[in-house]
Design an enzyme around this catalytic site. Sequence first.
Site, PDB file in Angstrom:
ATOM      1  N   THR A  48      -7.223 -10.864 -10.180  1.00 49.60           N
ATOM      2  CA  THR A  48      -7.123  -9.200 -10.173  1.00 49.60           C
ATOM      3  C   THR A  48      -5.742  -8.971  -9.651  1.00 49.60           C
ATOM      4  O   THR A  48      -5.876  -8.592  -8.498  1.00 49.60           O
ATOM      5  CB  THR A  48      -8.253  -8.919  -9.237  1.00 49.60           C
ATOM      6  OG1 THR A  48      -8.237  -9.842  -7.970  1.00 49.60           O
ATOM      7  CG2 THR A  48      -9.707  -9.148  -9.837  1.00 49.60           C
TER       8      THR A  48
ATOM      9  N   SER B 274      -4.099  -7.685   4.225  1.00 53.24           N
ATOM     10  CA  SER B 274      -4.957  -7.391   2.929  1.00 53.24           C
ATOM     11  C   SER B 274      -4.104  -7.417   1.691  1.00 53.24           C
ATOM     12  O   SER B 274      -2.833  -7.505   1.487  1.00 53.24           O
ATOM     13  CB  SER B 274      -5.476  -5.958   3.253  1.00 53.24           C
ATOM     14  OG  SER B 274      -4.424  -4.966   2.353  1.00 53.24           O
ATOM     15  N   LYS B 275      -4.955  -7.530   0.722  1.00 54.61           N
ATOM     16  CA  LYS B 275      -4.077  -7.734  -0.813  1.00 54.61           C
ATOM     17  C   LYS B 275      -3.257  -6.603  -1.025  1.00 54.61           C
ATOM     18  O   LYS B 275      -2.292  -6.885  -1.752  1.00 54.61           O
ATOM     19  CB  LYS B 275      -5.286  -7.526  -1.687  1.00 54.61           C
ATOM     20  CG  LYS B 275      -6.058  -8.929  -2.265  1.00 54.61           C
ATOM     21  CD  LYS B 275      -6.816  -8.976  -3.220  1.00 54.61           C
ATOM     22  CE  LYS B 275      -7.719  -9.876  -3.691  1.00 54.61           C
ATOM     23  NZ  LYS B 275      -8.594 -10.138  -4.786  1.00 54.61           N
ATOM     24  N   ARG B 276      -3.772  -5.518  -0.514  1.00 54.82           N
ATOM     25  CA  ARG B 276      -2.778  -4.293  -0.810  1.00 54.82           C
ATOM     26  C   ARG B 276      -1.538  -4.236   0.045  1.00 54.82           C
ATOM     27  O   ARG B 276      -0.608  -3.323  -0.298  1.00 54.82           O
ATOM     28  CB  ARG B 276      -3.637  -3.007  -0.621  1.00 54.82           C
ATOM     29  CG  ARG B 276      -4.550  -2.812  -1.862  1.00 54.82           C
ATOM     30  CD  ARG B 276      -5.749  -1.783  -1.746  1.00 54.82           C
ATOM     31  NE  ARG B 276      -6.402  -1.898  -0.413  1.00 54.82           N
ATOM     32  CZ  ARG B 276      -7.193  -2.950  -0.235  1.00 54.82           C
ATOM     33  NH1 ARG B 276      -7.750  -3.569  -1.453  1.00 54.82           N
ATOM     34  NH2 ARG B 276      -8.115  -3.114   0.695  1.00 54.82           N
ATOM     35  N   ASP B 277      -1.368  -4.906   1.056  1.00 52.75           N
ATOM     36  CA  ASP B 277      -0.327  -4.893   2.007  1.00 52.75           C
ATOM     37  C   ASP B 277       0.782  -5.540   0.995  1.00 52.75           C
ATOM     38  O   ASP B 277       0.768  -6.447   0.486  1.00 52.75           O
ATOM     39  CB  ASP B 277      -0.663  -6.030   2.730  1.00 52.75           C
ATOM     40  CG  ASP B 277       0.003  -5.478   4.245  1.00 52.75           C
ATOM     41  OD1 ASP B 277       1.082  -5.247   4.291  1.00 52.75           O
ATOM     42  OD2 ASP B 277      -0.697  -5.691   5.417  1.00 52.75           O
TER      43      ASP B 277
END
Length: 492
Positions: A16, A260-263
């Site tokens: 993902t 977090s992944k979005r970091d």
Amino acid sequence: MANATNVRVRFCPSPTGNPHVGLVRTALFNWAYARHHGGTLVFRIEDTDAARDSEESYEQLLDSMRWLGFDWDEGPEVGGPHAPYRQSQRMDIYRDIAEKLLAGGYAYPCYCTTEELDQRREAARAAGKPSGYDGHCRDLSAEQKQAYEAEGRSHIVRFRMPDEATTFTDLVRGDITVQAENVTDYGIVRANGAPLYTLVNPVDDALMEITHVLRGEDLLSSTPRQIALYKALIELGVAKEIPAFGHLPYVMGEGNKKLSKRDPQASLNVYRERGFLPEGLLNYLSLLGWSLSADQDIFTADEMIAAFDVADVNPNPARFDLKKCEAINADHIRLLDVKDFAERCAPWLKAPFAPWAPESFDQDKWDAIAPHAQTRIKVLSEITDNVDFLFLPEPVFDEASWTKAMKEGSDALLRTAREKLAAADWSSAESLKEAVLAAGEAHGLKLGKAQAPVRVAVTGRTVGLPLFESLEILGKDVTLARVDAALAKLTA
Ligand code: GLU
Ligand code: ZN
């Protein structure tokens, strides 16, 4: 527990988007564990979420693993006895197992609607009771099921958790016991027939005969469910034994928050694009929860493999420290063979990074400067700005550098330096240094202060590669012309 010779571990990301550093750390620890034990690393793609997984992410994932230098014994591109290794190609297997679990009474159809579940959860909360699934459909009679079907309700498949506490020994955290009331029956197949992570992950671990599950702490809470499912699979003759579990510590980012992944700091691509070496990045990531020894921060993957034991992993959250990551990468840059270093810099000496490329690139100058650059940069992308003065017709003047270096009296200093440099021996950096030293003395300046205006005049910046070697490589004519241009600019 499995003996050391048949260790089978797995790395099973969901494709993902761009891999993040936490995922890379998990891959690294599994890889090191497999290699340390002469075991097998299975690479499995958990792509059952069609809405989020994409072919592009899959390609990216493989490319990232290759770039990092990982190899795997079973999985995409290499195949293996448990192929296919992409879950999207294993749907028949999951359907078959779900049917077996239903037939054996290990799982049951649950007809509750989302609204009903929400309502009852709210009510349980309000009454101060546990708010997980309440077992409503656990023991429906055939008539009740028929009635629900007749109403046109669809159903999910829910796994029946045994009414007993789960105890296991985590390889990182030690003994863990979870009470039955904290783990309620959970969904394993959606109403549309799609199997969920809760089913496919342990089923594949069982079929692929995984002996050790090393993964992030975020998955610790799902372990009791997986152990219960495993026990059912063993009774059904599908699984052989329950694997050992080890949960790797959280990686914390800025402000001591979970990375977090979005970091942006979390994305592997950011590190690739900045020119981290895979060996530097892996060395740093290994320190997130592990260490080789108290006095050795820098080591190779082979050294890690030789020493790695999951029992030594520290369960406490690990802090991601970008400065330390860069420092470790810099050390790995120093360790490269100079030819290797020069080759790895190649992408940053081309378009779109290098404005002079390819016309004004000069191989001899590059070969001469490379060893000096190798001792200075932290990440490879820094090479472009550090050597541009060699290839551009004029230096790019950094405004702040100019203001800082060109103080009152700088023009007089530069004039003396020009004179001394013009008379120096240009085949020796030492002679150029003496020239600038002498110019400084004539104006009551130490070398550091005297060389600053020269550096800015020639390279455009106050910081850069060793100055006198830089001047030697740039050559007498260009150097003097740049000093003249700076003088003209100063007096204008
Ligand atoms: N696909 C899962 C994830 O990326 C793997 C979890 C596991 O290692 O069990 O979170
Ligand atoms: Zn139900």
